[in-house]
Design a protein around this motif. Structure first.
Motif: not given
Length: 491
Positions: A245-249
């Protein structure tokens, strides 16, 4: 079932995937190669990651509601209203309770009953039952990007169908969507199942498809100390990153004290930058959840709670805020009430766009303590796992080193007790087995003792009870009520 923080091989993923897609007939419609091509044709303005990147770079706070109903046409109608009237930047699809428990048969019955009754008989959108084409119908009818919001311990089939259906953001994690939601599901089980979800997102990433993942920050509500919330956010984010995973909120739920909440958002960003330093190509953003506890029934008072949450999100420079409605104390909100919550939040955020909470001793002290506490928990988790985060998390829950207050799970120690100090900041009345130094323990004890002296009582469990109900009764700190004799003497 061997748990380790190691990226799954494609062979292992595909072997398990065969069984996942058989859980309900709509799973057979998922074709990953075709889904990747479909996702490639979704324009950037309809991708959550693009919206978040723009907001992060511009320093603005996006607004997003919660919403979901049973039927496709009614769900589109609801989301279109929140998009056009409420001006939501990102749209949700809240999943129904039956789907969250993988009970697709009852979800199907709920769809049928909703058609017969001509109103939603489910408390969300049954995406698995509607399948890939049903999800695409929703995505294609709207101009804004969509996120899946749910509360599912085993979200593997839900992820397969919704991502193939064009959603570009998937919420949750193996801790945050287990411990606060389920009683009998083990940590080992959900970490394993969510590694599948994250590996799926990683496969999309490997094919150039940007999908956001968002651990659920508030956990069990408004009395969760920031260091507990931050630990879960970091753990779930790191486990996701390992799977590609490369986009984390990373999320955080409002506690109510402005200084502590802003310190929590700032410290979360700083901790994330430190813990994700080895993942060079990850985009990290934050989400702030408006008040997740009891709401006043009076709508004017409820608007005040919503506005306070919007103010905190703006001053804490959250990338996104999840808004609430004035109907929180009454039940499922109307679309009009939902839109009003969005508009009220946007107004406050716009007014505070060029303002910030100036650094001061209180703010810096809160940040310092939150970061110390979080690091002490994280260090101990890694120590228990002998360097393996996944194994460390399992052992940490068994030892109470990670402990979430008020959670129903029998795999959670449930020993810590939070309460508010004299200014409404959340402190540890009992830190249970959290691996804190004497400095930290005494810090929290002193804060609660000071409140007790001011209220003429000892710091005790009664404070916890009083604080839980306080906002619904028009306050933040649950103070003892003076009797009439005392009130007269004060006059």
């Amino acid at each position: 079932m061997k748990i380790e923080n190691k990226k799954w091989s494609l062979e292992k993923f595909n072997q398990i995937r065969e069984e996942v897609l058989k859980q309900w007939p709509t799973g057979q419609d998922v074709d990953l190669e075709e889904a990747i091509e479909y996702q490639k044709n979704i324009e950037p303005k309809k991708r959550v990651t693009a919206k978040l990147k723009e907001a992060k770079e511009s320093g603005i706070t996006l607004i997003q509601p919660r919403a979901g109903v049973a039927l496709i046409d009614k769900h589109i109608e609801l989301l279109r209203f929140l998009q056009d009237e409420g001006k939501a930047d990102i749209l949700p699809t809240t999943i129904d309770s039956y789907t969250r428990q993988n009970n697709y048969e009852d979800a199907e019955a709920g769809i049928k009953e909703s058609r017969e009754e001509k109103r939603s008989m489910l408390n969300g959108f049954p995406a698995v039952n509607h399948g890939v084409q049903g999800c695409r119908e929703v995505v294609e009818a709207l101009a804004s990007p969509l996120q899946v919001r749910h509360g599912t311990p085993d979200a593997r089939l839900l992820a397969e169908i919704t991502l193939a259906g064009g959603f570009t953001d998937f919420e949750g994690g193996g801790i945050s969507y287990n411990i606060p939601y389920a009683k009998e599901v083990s940590i080992e089980r959900t970490i394993y199942d969510w590694q599948y979800v994250d590996r799926l997102v990683g496969l999309y990433e490997e094919n150039g498809i940007s999908i956001n993942r968002e651990p659920f920050g508030p956990l069990t509500g408004t009395l969760v100390p920031p260091s507990v919330s931050h630990t879960v956010a970091l753990v779930e984010g790191l486990l996701a990153a390992e799977q590609g995973v490369k986009n984390l909120t990373l999320g955080y739920g409002q506690c109510g004290n402005l200084v502590q909440d802003v310190a929590a958002l700032e410290s979360l960003r700083e901790l994330a930058a430190e813990y994700f330093a080895d993942f060079k190509d990850i985009m990290l953003t934050t989400v702030f959840h408006q008040w997740m506890g009891g709401f006043p029934q009076d709508e004017a008072q409820a608007f005040a709670v919503i506005s306070w949450g919007a103010s905190t999100a703006a001053l804490g420079n959250a990338t996104k805020v999840i808004t609430k409605t004035t109907h929180e104390a009454l039940g499922i909100p109307t679309k009009e009430a939902n839109a009003e919550g969005l508009k009220a939040s946007k107004q406050v955020i716009n007014m505070l766009r060029d303002q910030s909470l100036a650094s001061n001793d209180k703010l810096e002290k809160e940040k310092e303590m939150i970061k110390k506490e979080t690091k002490q928990i994280m260090d101990h988790v890694l120590e228990l796992g002998k360097g393996d985060l996944a194994q460390g998390v399992v052992k940490a829950f068994k030892a109470g080193v990670i402990d979430i207050p008020f959670a129903p799970s029998r795999f959670n120690a449930g020993k810590i007790l939070p309460a508010r100090d004299n200014e409404g900041a959340v402190r540890y009345l009992d830190h249970g087995n959290l691996p804190f130094t004497e400095e930290i323990v005494k810090f929290h004890q002193k804060k609660l003792e000071d409140r007790g002296k001011d209220e003429g009582r000892e710091a005790s469990f009664q404070m916890v009870i009083d604080d839980i109900y306080a906002v619904g009764q028009g306050e933040l700190v649950g103070r003892p009520k003076k009797n009439k004799k005392e009130e007269n003497s004060c006059k």
